[in-house]
Design a protein around this motif. Structure first.
Motif, PDB file in Angstrom:
ATOM      1  N   GLU A  71       1.760 -27.047  27.919  1.00 45.31           N
ATOM      2  CA  GLU A  71       2.797 -26.191  28.496  1.00 45.31           C
ATOM      3  C   GLU A  71       4.152 -26.772  28.143  1.00 45.31           C
ATOM      4  OE1 GLU A  71       5.834 -24.863  31.077  1.00 45.31           O
ATOM      5  OE2 GLU A  71       4.981 -26.860  31.294  1.00 45.31           O
ATOM      6  N   GLY A  72       5.062 -25.919  27.672  1.00 44.15           N
ATOM      7  CA  GLY A  72       6.384 -26.346  27.256  1.00 44.15           C
ATOM      8  C   GLY A  72       6.519 -26.541  25.755  1.00 44.15           C
ATOM      9  N   GLU A  73       5.400 -26.587  25.050  1.00 48.91           N
ATOM     10  CA  GLU A  73       5.423 -26.761  23.601  1.00 48.91           C
ATOM     11  C   GLU A  73       5.893 -25.471  22.924  1.00 48.91           C
ATOM     12  OE1 GLU A  73       2.288 -28.306  20.183  1.00 48.91           O
ATOM     13  OE2 GLU A  73       1.650 -28.182  22.264  1.00 48.91           O
ATOM     14  N   VAL A  74       6.649 -25.599  21.848  1.00 49.17           N
ATOM     15  CA  VAL A  74       7.092 -24.453  21.064  1.00 49.17           C
ATOM     16  C   VAL A  74       6.372 -24.513  19.725  1.00 49.17           C
ATOM     17  CG1 VAL A  74       9.044 -23.296  19.961  1.00 49.17           C
ATOM     18  CG2 VAL A  74       9.350 -24.404  22.183  1.00 49.17           C
ATOM     19  N   LEU A  75       5.615 -23.465  19.419  1.00 54.41           N
ATOM     20  CA  LEU A  75       4.889 -23.393  18.145  1.00 54.41           C
ATOM     21  C   LEU A  75       5.624 -22.477  17.194  1.00 54.41           C
ATOM     22  CD1 LEU A  75       1.161 -22.989  19.208  1.00 54.41           C
ATOM     23  CD2 LEU A  75       2.418 -25.061  18.663  1.00 54.41           C
ATOM     24  N   GLU A  76       5.552 -22.800  15.931  1.00 52.83           N
ATOM     25  CA  GLU A  76       6.143 -21.964  14.899  1.00 52.83           C
ATOM     26  C   GLU A  76       5.167 -21.895  13.735  1.00 52.83           C
ATOM     27  OE1 GLU A  76       9.737 -22.796  12.051  1.00 52.83           O
ATOM     28  OE2 GLU A  76      10.474 -22.201  14.041  1.00 52.83           O
ATOM     29  N   GLY A  77       5.074 -20.738  13.125  1.00 47.23           N
ATOM     30  CA  GLY A  77       4.204 -20.560  11.974  1.00 47.23           C
ATOM     31  C   GLY A  77       4.716 -19.424  11.117  1.00 47.23           C
ATOM     32  N   ARG A  78       3.971 -19.113  10.076  1.00 42.53           N
ATOM     33  CA  ARG A  78       4.385 -18.052   9.156  1.00 42.53           C
ATOM     34  C   ARG A  78       3.189 -17.198   8.779  1.00 42.53           C
ATOM     35  NH1 ARG A  78       6.969 -21.463   4.468  1.00 42.53           N
ATOM     36  NH2 ARG A  78       4.985 -22.456   4.768  1.00 42.53           N
ATOM     37  N   PHE A  79       3.499 -15.991   8.343  1.00 41.96           N
ATOM     38  CA  PHE A  79       2.514 -15.133   7.693  1.00 41.96           C
ATOM     39  C   PHE A  79       3.241 -14.332   6.630  1.00 41.96           C
ATOM     40  CE2 PHE A  79       3.851 -12.819  11.503  1.00 41.96           C
ATOM     41  CZ  PHE A  79       4.126 -11.550  11.031  1.00 41.96           C
ATOM     42  N   ARG A  80       2.469 -13.767   5.725  1.00 44.88           N
ATOM     43  CA  ARG A  80       3.038 -13.002   4.617  1.00 44.88           C
ATOM     44  C   ARG A  80       2.988 -11.513   4.924  1.00 44.88           C
ATOM     45  NH1 ARG A  80      -0.829 -16.369   1.796  1.00 44.88           N
ATOM     46  NH2 ARG A  80       0.248 -18.048   0.728  1.00 44.88           N
ATOM     47  N   VAL A  81       3.951 -10.776   4.367  1.00 49.45           N
ATOM     48  CA  VAL A  81       3.912  -9.318   4.370  1.00 49.45           C
ATOM     49  C   VAL A  81       4.000  -8.913   2.898  1.00 49.45           C
ATOM     50  CG1 VAL A  81       5.015  -7.168   5.101  1.00 49.45           C
ATOM     51  CG2 VAL A  81       5.018  -9.158   6.634  1.00 49.45           C
ATOM     52  N   ALA A  82       2.955  -8.254   2.405  1.00 49.25           N
ATOM     53  CA  ALA A  82       2.878  -7.884   0.991  1.00 49.25           C
ATOM     54  C   ALA A  82       3.057  -6.385   0.821  1.00 49.25           C
ATOM     55  CB  ALA A  82       1.529  -8.310   0.415  1.00 49.25           C
ATOM     56  N   ASN A  83       3.835  -5.994  -0.176  1.00 42.64           N
ATOM     57  CA  ASN A  83       4.027  -4.580  -0.515  1.00 42.64           C
ATOM     58  C   ASN A  83       3.058  -4.232  -1.633  1.00 42.64           C
ATOM     59  OD1 ASN A  83       4.807  -2.030  -1.235  1.00 42.64           O
ATOM     60  ND2 ASN A  83       6.914  -2.556  -1.732  1.00 42.64           N
ATOM     61  N   LEU A  84       2.049  -3.433  -1.324  1.00 45.03           N
ATOM     62  CA  LEU A  84       1.039  -3.046  -2.304  1.00 45.03           C
ATOM     63  C   LEU A  84       1.364  -1.735  -3.008  1.00 45.03           C
ATOM     64  CD1 LEU A  84      -2.197  -3.908  -0.292  1.00 45.03           C
ATOM     65  CD2 LEU A  84      -0.871  -5.356  -1.843  1.00 45.03           C
ATOM     66  N   SER A  85       2.495  -1.125  -2.694  1.00 49.99           N
ATOM     67  CA  SER A  85       2.829   0.180  -3.255  1.00 49.99           C
ATOM     68  C   SER A  85       3.684   0.040  -4.513  1.00 49.99           C
ATOM     69  CB  SER A  85       3.575   1.034  -2.221  1.00 49.99           C
ATOM     70  OG  SER A  85       4.902   0.563  -2.071  1.00 49.99           O
ATOM     71  N   GLU A  86       4.010   1.167  -5.077  1.00 52.23           N
ATOM     72  CA  GLU A  86       4.870   1.214  -6.260  1.00 52.23           C
ATOM     73  C   GLU A  86       6.309   1.547  -5.897  1.00 52.23           C
ATOM     74  OE1 GLU A  86       2.979   3.881  -9.005  1.00 52.23           O
ATOM     75  OE2 GLU A  86       1.173   2.656  -9.079  1.00 52.23           O
ATOM     76  N   ARG A  87       6.603   1.580  -4.589  1.00 47.44           N
ATOM     77  CA  ARG A  87       7.960   1.849  -4.095  1.00 47.44           C
ATOM     78  C   ARG A  87       8.392   0.694  -3.198  1.00 47.44           C
ATOM     79  NH1 ARG A  87       5.949   7.192  -1.648  1.00 47.44           N
ATOM     80  NH2 ARG A  87       6.216   5.872   0.157  1.00 47.44           N
ATOM     81  N   PRO A  88       9.690   0.504  -3.035  1.00 42.23           N
ATOM     82  CA  PRO A  88      10.145  -0.535  -2.099  1.00 42.23           C
ATOM     83  C   PRO A  88       9.624  -0.248  -0.688  1.00 42.23           C
ATOM     84  CG  PRO A  88      11.961   0.205  -3.466  1.00 42.23           C
ATOM     85  CD  PRO A  88      10.807   1.149  -3.735  1.00 42.23           C
ATOM     86  N   LEU A  89       9.268  -1.315   0.012  1.00 40.43           N
ATOM     87  CA  LEU A  89       8.770  -1.204   1.385  1.00 40.43           C
ATOM     88  C   LEU A  89       9.891  -1.613   2.326  1.00 40.43           C
ATOM     89  CD1 LEU A  89       6.253  -0.820   3.295  1.00 40.43           C
ATOM     90  CD2 LEU A  89       6.050  -3.311   3.176  1.00 40.43           C
ATOM     91  N   VAL A  90      10.205  -0.745   3.283  1.00 40.77           N
ATOM     92  CA  VAL A  90      11.286  -1.009   4.227  1.00 40.77           C
ATOM     93  C   VAL A  90      10.686  -1.234   5.612  1.00 40.77           C
ATOM     94  CG1 VAL A  90      13.384  -0.111   5.293  1.00 40.77           C
ATOM     95  CG2 VAL A  90      12.887   0.390   2.879  1.00 40.77           C
ATOM     96  N   ILE A  91      10.959  -2.409   6.163  1.00 41.15           N
ATOM     97  CA  ILE A  91      10.577  -2.692   7.549  1.00 41.15           C
ATOM     98  C   ILE A  91      11.755  -2.252   8.405  1.00 41.15           C
ATOM     99  CG2 ILE A  91      10.050  -4.488   9.239  1.00 41.15           C
ATOM    100  CD1 ILE A  91       8.774  -6.079   6.937  1.00 41.15           C
ATOM    101  N   VAL A  92      11.529  -1.269   9.268  1.00 42.40           N
ATOM    102  CA  VAL A  92      12.629  -0.731  10.073  1.00 42.40           C
ATOM    103  C   VAL A  92      12.750  -1.414  11.425  1.00 42.40           C
ATOM    104  CG1 VAL A  92      12.682   1.507   8.927  1.00 42.40           C
ATOM    105  CG2 VAL A  92      11.230   1.191  10.929  1.00 42.40           C
ATOM    106  N   GLN A  93      11.666  -2.029  11.894  1.00 42.58           N
ATOM    107  CA  GLN A  93      11.718  -2.666  13.206  1.00 42.58           C
ATOM    108  C   GLN A  93      10.578  -3.654  13.346  1.00 42.58           C
ATOM    109  OE1 GLN A  93      11.456   0.125  16.446  1.00 42.58           O
ATOM    110  NE2 GLN A  93      12.595  -1.209  17.827  1.00 42.58           N
ATOM    111  N   VAL A  94      10.856  -4.762  14.026  1.00 43.17           N
ATOM    112  CA  VAL A  94       9.830  -5.726  14.407  1.00 43.17           C
ATOM    113  C   VAL A  94       9.958  -5.911  15.913  1.00 43.17           C
ATOM    114  CG1 VAL A  94       9.015  -8.106  14.207  1.00 43.17           C
ATOM    115  CG2 VAL A  94       9.797  -6.881  12.167  1.00 43.17           C
ATOM    116  N   ILE A  95       8.871  -5.662  16.622  1.00 44.93           N
ATOM    117  CA  ILE A  95       8.876  -5.717  18.083  1.00 44.93           C
ATOM    118  C   ILE A  95       7.917  -6.810  18.529  1.00 44.93           C
ATOM    119  CG2 ILE A  95       8.400  -4.448  20.218  1.00 44.93           C
ATOM    120  CD1 ILE A  95       8.785  -1.848  18.547  1.00 44.93           C
ATOM    121  N   THR A  96       8.412  -7.721  19.368  1.00 45.80           N
ATOM    122  CA  THR A  96       7.538  -8.720  19.963  1.00 45.80           C
ATOM    123  C   THR A  96       7.267  -8.323  21.406  1.00 45.80           C
ATOM    124  OG1 THR A  96       9.419 -10.103  20.567  1.00 45.80           O
ATOM    125  CG2 THR A  96       8.351 -10.575  18.459  1.00 45.80           C
ATOM    126  N   GLY A  97       6.136  -8.787  21.924  1.00 46.13           N
ATOM    127  CA  GLY A  97       5.706  -8.383  23.252  1.00 46.13           C
ATOM    128  C   GLY A  97       6.590  -8.854  24.383  1.00 46.13           C
TER     129      GLY A  97
END
Length: 157
Positions: A71-97
């Motif tokens: 309790e009290g520990e702060v964790l940080e990590g990463r993940f990838r977001v890959a665009n598999l399409s032939e058009r630019p991918l636009v992320i319009v919003q990221v919502i955390t709980g």
């Protein structure tokens, strides 16, 4: 009847503890506060594939296992977001709980075939027990990829 209500109460109480009013990676006990396995990073693939009915899937779900933390520990990590399409991918919003979880990324469109890194952070201060937090990635195509952070917060020594 008493046993039924006691079970119901315990189940509801457990659900309240999970929320904060707010492809898997390896978990388990850690000795540091950062999940850094770059070879095993989760990759969220967007846009989502077409379903058997010929429609685009609207949502995807993945889980990152944080393991046990004090309790009290702060964790940080990463993940990838890959665009598999032939058009630019636009992320319009990221919502955390909730405020205990954040997600940072470069908001520029992701070029076709490219991948970006998204950094997440979970602050376990004031949290105990099983934690199941969400990060929702919403695209301009109205698709939603949800990454869950799953871990257990225990009292420190």
């Amino acid at each position: 009847m008493r046993r039924f209500f006691a079970s119901l109460f315990l189940s509801l109480f457990g659900l309240l503890l999970i929320g904060c009013g707010g492809a898997s990676s390896a978990g388990g006990d850690r000795s540091d506060s950062t999940v850094t396995d770059t070879a095993g990073l989760l990759t969220v693939r967007l846009p989502l594939p077409v379903t058997d009915e010929g429609r685009d899937a609207a949502r995807s779900y993945d889980t990152i296992r944080m393991g046990r933390m004090a309790e009290g520990e702060v964790l940080e990590g990463r993940f990838r977001v890959a665009n598999l399409s032939e058009r630019p991918l636009v992320i319009v919003q990221v919502i955390t709980g909730c405020g205990c979880t954040t997600a940072d990324y470069d908001p520029a469109p992701i070029a076709p075939g490219d991948t970006i890194l998204m950094t997440w952070r979970f602050d376990s201060r004031g949290r105990l027990g099983q934690q199941f937090k969400s990060i929702e990635i919403i695209t301009a195509e109205r698709q939603c990829a949800t990454v869950y952070l799953d871990g257990e917060v225990v009292l420190g020594d």
